[in-house]
Design a protein around this motif. Structure first.
Motif, PDB file in Angstrom:
ATOM      1  N   MET A 101       0.799  -1.215   0.000  1.00  0.00           N
ATOM      2  CA  MET A 101       0.000   0.000   0.000  1.00  0.00           C
ATOM      3  C   MET A 101       0.836   1.271   0.000  1.00  0.00           C
ATOM      4  O   MET A 101       0.391   2.314  -0.501  1.00  0.00           O
ATOM      5  N   THR A 102       2.039   1.209   0.537  1.00  0.00           N
ATOM      6  CA  THR A 102       2.920   2.377   0.445  1.00  0.00           C
ATOM      7  C   THR A 102       3.214   2.683  -1.013  1.00  0.00           C
ATOM      8  O   THR A 102       3.141   3.845  -1.452  1.00  0.00           O
ATOM      9  N   ALA A 103       3.497   1.647  -1.780  1.00  0.00           N
ATOM     10  CA  ALA A 103       3.759   1.838  -3.207  1.00  0.00           C
ATOM     11  C   ALA A 103       2.515   2.344  -3.927  1.00  0.00           C
ATOM     12  O   ALA A 103       2.597   3.232  -4.785  1.00  0.00           O
ATOM     13  N   VAL A 104       1.351   1.803  -3.579  1.00  0.00           N
ATOM     14  CA  VAL A 104       0.100   2.227  -4.212  1.00  0.00           C
ATOM     15  C   VAL A 104      -0.192   3.693  -3.904  1.00  0.00           C
ATOM     16  O   VAL A 104      -0.490   4.489  -4.805  1.00  0.00           O
ATOM     17  N   LEU A 105      -0.087   4.076  -2.645  1.00  0.00           N
ATOM     18  CA  LEU A 105      -0.413   5.445  -2.258  1.00  0.00           C
ATOM     19  C   LEU A 105       0.603   6.445  -2.798  1.00  0.00           C
ATOM     20  O   LEU A 105       0.236   7.571  -3.151  1.00  0.00           O
ATOM     21  N   ARG A 106       1.850   6.044  -2.869  1.00  0.00           N
ATOM     22  CA  ARG A 106       2.838   6.922  -3.503  1.00  0.00           C
ATOM     23  C   ARG A 106       2.461   7.151  -4.971  1.00  0.00           C
ATOM     24  O   ARG A 106       2.567   8.265  -5.488  1.00  0.00           O
ATOM     25  N   GLY A 107       2.025   6.081  -5.630  1.00  0.00           N
ATOM     26  CA  GLY A 107       1.603   6.219  -7.019  1.00  0.00           C
ATOM     27  C   GLY A 107       0.384   7.117  -7.155  1.00  0.00           C
ATOM     28  O   GLY A 107       0.331   7.998  -8.026  1.00  0.00           O
TER      29      GLY A 107
END
Length: 241
Positions: free
Chosen positions: A142-148
């Motif tokens: 989710m960190t990667a998703v939210l950064r995106g």
């Protein structure tokens, strides 16, 4: 509801019937006007919708994850009244299905669809809690998703990235918060600026010094609204002291 699993159809039908039966037409007119909603309202409050959904979900459980996702999608996409979309989020977040709240392709695609098609604060802010729950359960994904999402053109995906950590307190990923804010800091839109201030104000209750330092460092870029919202709780505390 062609193509919808039978259990999903039963749940959706029961929710629609219950919402319609408990409506308040007089309240509904004011709600639609206030929300500037193309969809009409039945006239229920959000707490009423949540309580109703819990009761109906208990009476009409779905047997598998695919049926759960289908019920949420059908309630949302075929909504004739705005409360049906509130109910879809309620089904998505129901504690009975917590084990199915996994950030895989199917669920993330659905959440993205709900955010971008909902495209208004009452729906998106509720969906930000879903993103927060997913972040708590699977930080790397989710960190990667939210950064995106924080770098998307879509305002509402960016808003979710900013406010997904509301209430996280000491568990807040400050690097992620900073990155999300940075993605919208130059956006003149009210909802982006408000989200930034809201997220910073919430975190100020955990780390006042960090928020003061951040706001000071970004004084030339943060909008007056964002700065005011970010420091509101801290200034209230100072006045109280």
């Amino acid at each position: 509801m062609d193509g919808v699993p039978a259990a999903s159809g039963q749940l959706v039908g029961a929710i629609r019937t219950a919402l319609a039966a408990r409506g308040d037409p007089e309240r509904a007119v004011g709600q639609q006007r206030y929300m500037k909603s193309a969809l009409p309202f039945h006239g229920l409050t959000v707490p009423q919708v949540r309580a109703l959904v819990r009761k109906v979900v208990a009476a009409h459980p779905v047997p598998d994850r695919a049926s759960w996702l289908a019920a949420v999608t059908t309630l949302w996409d075929e909504a004739t009244h705005r409360e049906q979309r509130y109910a879809a989020i309620g089904v998505l977040r129901d504690r009975r299905y917590r084990d199915w709240l996994i950030p895989d392709e199917a669920l993330l695609g659905l959440v993205r669809h709900l955010v971008t098609s909902g495209a208004w604060w009452d729906l998106v802010d509720e969906l930000s809690h879903v993103a927060g729950d997913l972040l708590a359960s699977d930080r790397p994904t989710m960190t990667a998703v939210l950064r995106g999402w924080s770098r998307e053109q879509d305002l509402w995906l960016r808003r979710v990235s900013i406010i997904a950590q509301l209430g996280a307190r000491e568990a807040t990923d400050v690097e992620l918060l900073t990155y999300a804010v940075e993605g919208s800091i130059d956006d003149p839109d009210f909802f982006a600026r408000k989200a930034i201030g809201w997220a910073l104000r919430d975190y100020s209750k955990t780390d006042a010094a960090w928020v003061r330092k951040y706001v000071a460092a970004q004084a030339s870029r943060l909008s007056p609204l964002s700065r005011r919202e970010a420091l509101k709780w801290l200034e209230a505390q100072a006045t109280a002291d």
